[in-house]
Design a protein around this motif. Structure first.
Motif, PDB file in Angstrom:
ATOM      1  N   ALA A  59       0.936  -1.260   0.037  1.00 56.59           N
ATOM      2  CA  ALA A  59       0.092  -0.050   0.125  1.00 56.59           C
ATOM      3  C   ALA A  59       0.872   1.152   0.110  1.00 56.59           C
ATOM      4  N   GLY A  60       1.825   1.151   0.607  1.00 57.72           N
ATOM      5  CA  GLY A  60       2.938   2.288   0.618  1.00 57.72           C
ATOM      6  C   GLY A  60       3.403   2.561  -0.836  1.00 57.72           C
ATOM      7  N   LEU A  61       3.713   1.457  -1.348  1.00 55.82           N
ATOM      8  CA  LEU A  61       4.332   1.834  -2.830  1.00 55.82           C
ATOM      9  C   LEU A  61       3.224   2.121  -3.719  1.00 55.82           C
ATOM     10  N   TYR A  62       2.056   1.888  -3.453  1.00 53.73           N
ATOM     11  CA  TYR A  62       1.022   2.459  -4.331  1.00 53.73           C
ATOM     12  C   TYR A  62       0.871   3.815  -3.896  1.00 53.73           C
ATOM     13  N   ALA A  63       0.811   4.312  -2.875  1.00 58.98           N
ATOM     14  CA  ALA A  63       0.557   5.446  -2.271  1.00 58.98           C
ATOM     15  C   ALA A  63       1.738   6.648  -2.795  1.00 58.98           C
ATOM     16  N   ALA A  64       3.092   5.885  -2.792  1.00 54.62           N
ATOM     17  CA  ALA A  64       4.126   6.782  -3.177  1.00 54.62           C
ATOM     18  C   ALA A  64       4.001   7.023  -4.755  1.00 54.62           C
ATOM     19  N   ARG A  65       3.641   6.003  -5.451  1.00 52.97           N
ATOM     20  CA  ARG A  65       3.505   6.125  -6.945  1.00 52.97           C
ATOM     21  C   ARG A  65       2.109   6.747  -7.280  1.00 52.97           C
ATOM     22  N   ARG A  66       1.226   7.220  -6.485  1.00 53.97           N
ATOM     23  CA  ARG A  66      -0.145   7.553  -6.876  1.00 53.97           C
ATOM     24  C   ARG A  66      -0.686   6.605  -7.583  1.00 53.97           C
ATOM     25  N   ALA A  67      -0.654   5.326  -7.682  1.00 54.00           N
ATOM     26  CA  ALA A  67      -1.319   4.123  -8.292  1.00 54.00           C
ATOM     27  C   ALA A  67      -2.596   3.832  -7.766  1.00 54.00           C
ATOM     28  N   ARG A  68      -3.556   4.516  -7.918  1.00 52.71           N
ATOM     29  CA  ARG A  68      -4.947   4.514  -7.349  1.00 52.71           C
ATOM     30  C   ARG A  68      -5.621   3.440  -8.383  1.00 52.71           C
ATOM     31  N   ASP A  69      -5.314   3.346  -9.636  1.00 52.88           N
ATOM     32  CA  ASP A  69      -6.068   2.617 -10.601  1.00 52.88           C
ATOM     33  C   ASP A  69      -5.593   1.020  -9.932  1.00 52.88           C
ATOM     34  N   ARG A  70      -4.168   0.765  -9.925  1.00 50.85           N
ATOM     35  CA  ARG A  70      -3.593  -0.438  -9.272  1.00 50.85           C
ATOM     36  C   ARG A  70      -4.410  -1.013  -7.970  1.00 50.85           C
ATOM     37  N   ALA A  71      -4.517  -0.153  -7.026  1.00 46.97           N
ATOM     38  CA  ALA A  71      -5.167  -0.177  -5.968  1.00 46.97           C
ATOM     39  C   ALA A  71      -6.607  -0.693  -5.981  1.00 46.97           C
ATOM     40  N   ALA A  72      -7.507  -0.060  -6.868  1.00 45.40           N
ATOM     41  CA  ALA A  72      -8.604  -0.349  -7.331  1.00 45.40           C
ATOM     42  C   ALA A  72      -8.812  -1.648  -7.709  1.00 45.40           C
ATOM     43  N   ALA A  73      -7.912  -1.925  -8.857  1.00 45.73           N
ATOM     44  CA  ALA A  73      -7.900  -3.261  -9.581  1.00 45.73           C
ATOM     45  C   ALA A  73      -7.504  -4.362  -8.401  1.00 45.73           C
ATOM     46  N   ALA A  74      -6.824  -4.123  -7.506  1.00 48.12           N
ATOM     47  CA  ALA A  74      -6.403  -5.150  -6.392  1.00 48.12           C
ATOM     48  C   ALA A  74      -7.793  -5.446  -5.534  1.00 48.12           C
ATOM     49  N   LEU A  75      -8.482  -4.294  -5.030  1.00 49.69           N
ATOM     50  CA  LEU A  75      -9.610  -4.367  -4.392  1.00 49.69           C
ATOM     51  C   LEU A  75     -10.649  -5.257  -5.129  1.00 49.69           C
ATOM     52  N   ARG A  76     -11.209  -4.888  -6.186  1.00 49.39           N
ATOM     53  CA  ARG A  76     -11.897  -5.541  -6.958  1.00 49.39           C
ATOM     54  C   ARG A  76     -11.605  -6.850  -7.264  1.00 49.39           C
ATOM     55  N   ALA A  77     -10.286  -7.467  -7.492  1.00 51.58           N
ATOM     56  CA  ALA A  77      -9.918  -8.903  -8.002  1.00 51.58           C
ATOM     57  C   ALA A  77     -10.254  -9.424  -6.786  1.00 51.58           C
ATOM     58  N   GLY A  78      -9.759  -9.102  -5.501  1.00 49.43           N
ATOM     59  CA  GLY A  78      -9.914  -9.620  -4.378  1.00 49.43           C
ATOM     60  C   GLY A  78     -11.458  -9.903  -3.915  1.00 49.43           C
ATOM     61  N   PHE A  79     -12.331  -8.840  -4.120  1.00 45.66           N
ATOM     62  CA  PHE A  79     -13.980  -9.018  -3.854  1.00 45.66           C
ATOM     63  C   PHE A  79     -14.371 -10.117  -4.877  1.00 45.66           C
ATOM     64  N   LEU A  80     -14.075 -10.039  -6.071  1.00 45.14           N
ATOM     65  CA  LEU A  80     -14.757 -11.136  -6.969  1.00 45.14           C
ATOM     66  C   LEU A  80     -13.820 -12.499  -6.771  1.00 45.14           C
ATOM     67  N   ASP A  81     -12.712 -12.678  -6.383  1.00 46.06           N
ATOM     68  CA  ASP A  81     -12.474 -14.015  -5.963  1.00 46.06           C
ATOM     69  C   ASP A  81     -13.179 -14.419  -4.864  1.00 46.06           C
ATOM     70  N   ARG A  82     -13.628 -13.687  -3.869  1.00 51.09           N
ATOM     71  CA  ARG A  82     -14.399 -14.219  -2.575  1.00 51.09           C
ATOM     72  C   ARG A  82     -15.828 -14.353  -3.111  1.00 51.09           C
ATOM     73  N   VAL A  83     -16.194 -13.643  -3.937  1.00 50.67           N
ATOM     74  CA  VAL A  83     -17.818 -13.489  -3.974  1.00 50.67           C
ATOM     75  C   VAL A  83     -18.311 -14.500  -5.137  1.00 50.67           C
ATOM     76  N   ARG A  84     -17.598 -14.737  -6.113  1.00 51.82           N
ATOM     77  CA  ARG A  84     -17.731 -15.609  -7.339  1.00 51.82           C
ATOM     78  C   ARG A  84     -18.469 -17.042  -6.740  1.00 51.82           C
ATOM     79  N   PRO A  85     -17.717 -17.551  -5.827  1.00 45.19           N
ATOM     80  CA  PRO A  85     -18.153 -18.986  -5.305  1.00 45.19           C
ATOM     81  C   PRO A  85     -19.587 -19.105  -4.770  1.00 45.19           C
ATOM     82  N   LEU A  86     -19.725 -17.707  -3.831  1.00 43.34           N
ATOM     83  CA  LEU A  86     -20.961 -17.449  -3.283  1.00 43.34           C
ATOM     84  C   LEU A  86     -22.126 -17.392  -4.289  1.00 43.34           C
TER      85      LEU A  86
END
Length: 389
Positions: free
Chosen positions: A297-324
């Motif tokens: 997270a610190g690396l994302y904040a230092a590089r202002r990589a909000r798009d990568r952080a958002a993609a990581a949040l969405r990917a984790g959410f989909l991995d957990r939700v799809r089986p449900l």
């Protein structure tokens, strides 16, 4: 008034005396007593017969009592010995020793028999017995049990004719060989300083069950030749004392253990010093999962990589939700948004933008334009995931 009829006299009661009782039971008691006495006498006089193979006292089919009785009927004296001392004491210049079960004799007992006078008939002897009692005779092979013809110049064998001589075969350096087979002869005779030695490769001609077959009886009687017989049938030796496993090992093995152990220790020391430690480099540092997340997270904040952080949040959410939702990674974004809308009551279009962004928005993903939008995205994903559980 009529007169009463005369009364009958009361019946007489007879009593059984002791004398009458004894007269009744003495017969059956005497019969039972006689049976008891006879049974006791028979049990005291009976003894179990030996059951060993080629035992001259055994009447069973494997025994040799019939031959011993025939030898006695022909005028010879048959002495049955159960140990070497008794046999040596009975042997003389005019006797013949019949040795069976030679595997029960110790080397020193064989040496005592070798020094005794008289002829010898060895029945299926061991290698040690051959070396001590029949020098020059060696085992050369074996043939299946059956009838063989003598085909030799020994009068005792020629007069007997075919006999059940199949068994061990022997080779003799100087002597006669009878009942030949491809690998040797079943009966050999050699002469020595003390007398003649006859070696028979099987005990079949001497057994009770085979004595009346072929020329077996004639062969056994001719080999003895009307002389006095000392039949040595050793008893099974009784073990005395206890021996450890180390004491039972041959001396050569015991002497070789220590050099082998020393050589093994030297080999282990040499190979251990040569190989060195199993892992030369240091092990990597173990880092906790929370530290890894915070570092990324610190690396994302230092590089202002909000798009990568958002993609990581969405990917984790989909991995957990799809089986449900009963979906997998191959499901399309539209199918995922619709399945999620059915479970949560949300709008499919809003969920499609929340999970995958708005491709029609030229300004980019509205959920990653700044830090506040990224926090709102994380909060929304947590709320939706919580409503599914």
């Amino acid at each position: 008034m009529t007169a009463a009829p005369p009364m009958a006299p009361p019946p007489t009661v007879t009593s059984t005396s002791a004398a009458d009782l004894w007269r009744r039971v003495r017969g059956p008691l005497g019969f039972l007593l006689a049976l008891t006495v006879i049974a006791v006498v028979l049990s005291l006089g009976s003894r179990p017969y030996p059951q060993g193979d080629l035992d001259p006292d055994s009447p069973v089919p494997e025994g040799a009592r019939a031959l011993a009785e025939v030898l006695r009927e022909r005028g010879g004296e048959v002495t049955i010995a159960r140990d070497t001392a008794e046999a040596v004491e009975s042997l003389g210049p005019g006797t013949v020793l019949i040795l069976t079960q030679s595997h029960r004799l110790l080397p020193e007992e064989l040496d005592r028999l070798a020094a005794a006078p008289g002829d010898r008939l060895l029945v299926q002897p061991t290698t040690a017995a051959l070396e001590a009692l029949a020098p020059g005779v060696a085992v050369s092979g074996r043939v299946e049990a059956g009838t063989l013809s003598p085909r030799c110049g020994l009068p005792a064998a020629r007069a007997a004719g075919p006999a059940d001589a199949g068994g061990e075969l022997y080779a003799v350096e100087e002597g006669l060989a009878c009942y030949p087979a491809p690998e040797g002869a079943a009966l050999v005779r050699s002469s020595g300083d003390g007398g003649t030695v006859t070696v028979l490769g099987t005990g079949a001609p001497l057994r009770n069950s085979h004595l009346d077959r072929e020329g077996n009886a004639a062969l056994a009687l001719n080999l003895v030749g009307g002389r006095d017989v000392v039949w040595l049938h050793p008893d099974v030796p009784v073990a005395e004392g206890d021996a450890t496993l180390w004491e039972l090992l041959p001396q050569g093995i015991r002497l070789s253990v220590w050099p082998l152990a020393f050589a093994l220790a030297l080999l282990a020391l040499w190979r251990g010093r040569r190989l060195g430690p199993l892992v030369a480099e240091r092990l990597p540092v173990v880092v906790r999962a929370s530290e890894t997340t915070e570092g990324r997270a610190g690396l994302y904040a230092a590089r202002r990589a909000r798009d990568r952080a958002a993609a990581a949040l969405r990917a984790g959410f989909l991995d957990r939700v799809r089986p449900l939702l009963g979906l997998n990674a191959a499901s399309t974004p539209q199918a995922t948004a619709e399945a999620l809308a059915e479970r949560t009551g949300e709008s499919p279009d809003r969920l499609l933008v929340l999970l995958y962004g708005d491709p029609a928005d030229e300004g980019g993903d509205p959920h990653s334009v700044d830090d506040a939008a990224l926090v709102r995205l994380a909060d929304e994903l947590d709320r939706i995931e919580g409503s599914l559980r």
